[in-house]
Design an enzyme around this catalytic site. Sequence first.
Site, short mmCIF file in Angstrom:
data_model
loop_
_atom_site.label_atom_id
_atom_site.label_comp_id
_atom_site.label_asym_id
_atom_site.label_seq_id
_atom_site.Cartn_x
_atom_site.Cartn_y
_atom_site.Cartn_z
N HIS A 1 13.25 0.09 -7.10
CA HIS A 1 12.66 -1.05 -6.41
C HIS A 1 13.71 -1.68 -5.50
O HIS A 1 14.91 -1.63 -5.79
CB HIS A 1 12.18 -2.09 -7.44
CG HIS A 1 11.50 -3.28 -6.84
ND1 HIS A 1 10.42 -3.18 -6.02
CD2 HIS A 1 11.77 -4.61 -6.94
CE1 HIS A 1 10.02 -4.38 -5.64
NE2 HIS A 1 10.83 -5.27 -6.18
N CYS B 1 7.72 -1.16 -1.62
CA CYS B 1 8.84 -2.10 -1.66
C CYS B 1 9.92 -1.82 -0.63
O CYS B 1 10.42 -2.74 0.03
CB CYS B 1 9.44 -2.15 -3.06
SG CYS B 1 10.25 -0.61 -3.59
N GLU C 1 0.83 -1.21 0.00
CA GLU C 1 0.00 0.00 0.00
C GLU C 1 0.86 1.25 0.00
O GLU C 1 2.00 1.25 0.47
CB GLU C 1 -0.96 -0.01 1.21
CG GLU C 1 -0.30 -0.28 2.55
CD GLU C 1 -0.19 0.95 3.43
OE1 GLU C 1 -0.11 2.08 2.89
OE2 GLU C 1 -0.16 0.79 4.66
N ASP D 1 10.56 -11.43 -2.65
CA ASP D 1 10.00 -10.11 -2.95
C ASP D 1 8.57 -10.05 -2.45
O ASP D 1 7.66 -10.58 -3.09
CB ASP D 1 10.07 -9.84 -4.46
CG ASP D 1 9.79 -8.38 -4.79
OD1 ASP D 1 9.23 -7.66 -3.93
OD2 ASP D 1 10.14 -7.95 -5.90
N ARG E 1 0.22 -2.20 12.45
CA ARG E 1 -0.46 -3.14 11.55
C ARG E 1 -0.78 -2.53 10.19
O ARG E 1 -1.86 -2.72 9.63
CB ARG E 1 -1.72 -3.71 12.21
CG ARG E 1 -1.47 -4.39 13.54
CD ARG E 1 -2.67 -5.15 14.04
NE ARG E 1 -2.94 -6.32 13.21
CZ ARG E 1 -2.30 -7.48 13.30
NH1 ARG E 1 -1.33 -7.63 14.19
NH2 ARG E 1 -2.61 -8.49 12.52
#
Length: 263
Positions: free
Chosen positions: A108, A70, A40, A123, A65
Amino acid sequence: MDGAAVDAYLRRIGAERPGAADAEALRRLHVQHLRTVPFENLSIHLGEEIVLTEQALLDKLVRDRRGGFCYELNGAFAMLLTALGYEAELLSGRVYGEDGRLGIPYDHAAVRVRTAEGPLLADVGFGRHSHFPLRLDTDAEQADPGGVFRVVTTGEGDLDVLRDGAPQYRLETRPRALADFEAGCWWQRTSPKSHFTQSLVCSRLTDDGGRITLSGRTLVTTAPDGDRTEREIPEAELLTAYRTHFGMPLTQAPLAPTPPTRG
């Protein structure tokens, strides 16, 4: 990470402490992470800072939580694996765009894990991707519930990761520190050219191998066979949707990005 932090992280993803740091345990940890910690970018649209330090990542993913993108997800996962006895290191990647061009450096972050069974690519921070780690010591096809993958060495010695024949991202093989990704993270959360400033997404793998995604106010449920259903969530029900489908106790809904002005 001390023992208490490791135990809290494992409870967060619903996993038991592995008896050995081997490839089979890594597979279980990997898929459990994908099922429980959402991919997210809500922090960008909530006006929250994204801090790439061990404590900040643990606070966000475990204590609060939440999920992340990435740098956060794979950064935290690498820390967990290291604390469990794995030899895990971050790799820098550049994502292929729809036009086939590579993104910015440090676009990334992924994790290389060296095991007795060989080096593996973990990943948990690329959204739709492989459910299980991929082998890095072969360019053969690797069947996975998320597709058919290949890891191919380029002429420059980098690694291209392909899904169903389409290149997803290119990895450098030199290990990187989490702090190395700070400039890329800053660009992703501030640039109008960044995919993350232009979109609002929260997504996780479901227990049956499907996927559930809240994109803006559109809730998309994808079955393992690819069948999709979509439903618009009323604004008044957004916080409930984030809590029900992603376990995230938000106190305010993120603001959807404003489409760019044309003219």
